[in-house]
Design a protein around this motif. Sequence first.
Motif, PDB file in Angstrom:
ATOM      1  N   THR A 175       2.880  13.041  -0.472  1.00 13.44           N
ATOM      2  CA  THR A 175       4.163  13.241  -1.152  1.00 13.44           C
ATOM      3  C   THR A 175       4.470  12.061  -2.059  1.00 13.44           C
ATOM      4  N   LEU A 176       4.296  10.850  -1.550  1.00  9.07           N
ATOM      5  CA  LEU A 176       4.550   9.664  -2.368  1.00  9.07           C
ATOM      6  C   LEU A 176       3.609   9.634  -3.566  1.00  9.07           C
ATOM      7  N   ARG A 177       2.350   9.970  -3.353  1.00  6.04           N
ATOM      8  CA  ARG A 177       1.388   9.982  -4.461  1.00  6.04           C
ATOM      9  C   ARG A 177       1.814  10.968  -5.536  1.00  6.04           C
ATOM     10  N   SER A 180       0.825  -1.207   0.000  1.00  5.55           N
ATOM     11  CA  SER A 180       0.000   0.000   0.000  1.00  5.55           C
ATOM     12  C   SER A 180       0.862   1.262   0.000  1.00  5.55           C
ATOM     13  N   MET A 181       0.323   2.285  -0.605  1.00  7.92           N
ATOM     14  CA  MET A 181       1.006   3.574  -0.641  1.00  7.92           C
ATOM     15  C   MET A 181       1.173   4.109   0.783  1.00  7.92           C
ATOM     16  N   LEU A 182       0.163   3.930   1.615  1.00  2.03           N
ATOM     17  CA  LEU A 182       0.214   4.414   2.997  1.00  2.03           C
ATOM     18  C   LEU A 182       1.353   3.750   3.768  1.00  2.03           C
ATOM     19  N   ASP A 183       1.428   2.417   3.714  1.00  3.24           N
ATOM     20  CA  ASP A 183       2.494   1.708   4.433  1.00  3.24           C
ATOM     21  C   ASP A 183       3.875   2.107   3.925  1.00  3.24           C
ATOM     22  N   THR A 184       4.006   2.202   2.611  1.00  2.00           N
ATOM     23  CA  THR A 184       5.292   2.570   2.023  1.00  2.00           C
ATOM     24  C   THR A 184       5.707   3.963   2.470  1.00  2.00           C
ATOM     25  N   ILE A 235      13.829  10.570  -1.850  1.00  3.99           N
ATOM     26  CA  ILE A 235      14.003   9.446  -2.774  1.00  3.99           C
ATOM     27  C   ILE A 235      14.836   8.347  -2.126  1.00  3.99           C
ATOM     28  N   ALA A 236      15.875   8.737  -1.399  1.00  2.57           N
ATOM     29  CA  ALA A 236      16.718   7.737  -0.735  1.00  2.57           C
ATOM     30  C   ALA A 236      15.908   6.923   0.253  1.00  2.57           C
ATOM     31  N   ALA A 237      15.041   7.569   1.014  1.00  7.09           N
ATOM     32  CA  ALA A 237      14.222   6.864   2.006  1.00  7.09           C
ATOM     33  C   ALA A 237      13.223   5.931   1.338  1.00  7.09           C
ATOM     34  N   ILE A 238      12.575   6.386   0.283  1.00  6.01           N
ATOM     35  CA  ILE A 238      11.593   5.552  -0.421  1.00  6.01           C
ATOM     36  C   ILE A 238      12.300   4.371  -1.087  1.00  6.01           C
ATOM     37  N   ALA A 239      13.420   4.629  -1.739  1.00  3.98           N
ATOM     38  CA  ALA A 239      14.174   3.557  -2.393  1.00  3.98           C
ATOM     39  C   ALA A 239      14.597   2.500  -1.378  1.00  3.98           C
ATOM     40  N   ASP A 240      15.046   2.935  -0.209  1.00  6.42           N
ATOM     41  CA  ASP A 240      15.472   2.002   0.832  1.00  6.42           C
ATOM     42  C   ASP A 240      14.312   1.102   1.263  1.00  6.42           C
ATOM     43  N   VAL A 241      13.155   1.685   1.480  1.00 10.20           N
ATOM     44  CA  VAL A 241      11.978   0.918   1.899  1.00 10.20           C
ATOM     45  C   VAL A 241      11.578  -0.093   0.816  1.00 10.20           C
TER      46      VAL A 241
END
Length: 100
Positions: free
Chosen positions: A43-45, A29-33, A60-66
């Motif tokens: 922001t992710l959306r 889910s977008m929320l969990d990510t 971007i670094a944080a999202i990529a890591d997750v």
Amino acid sequence: MVRLPLTPAEVERGQRLGALLRRARGERSMLDTALDAGVSPETLRKIESGRVATPAFPTIAAIADVLGLSLDEVWAEINQPDGEVEPTRSGRNARERLAS
């Protein structure tokens, strides 16, 4: 401060980044990510939809890591002209890896 308009190349890179993140997120889910990455779901959306074509590096670094993406993979993917994808170290390109 006046923000300069984005170039067509910046807009295109933003769209490729959004598509990459959507594919990497898969069924998650977008929320969990977003929460796991420490960013807002909005922001992710916006990044995934290409509305934020030049997000901050730490975001971007944080999202990529997750999502388990290396920054090298992200960089290679978003800087390829349409239709060209460089293979990763495993010999598979990032799109194939994300689809499997």
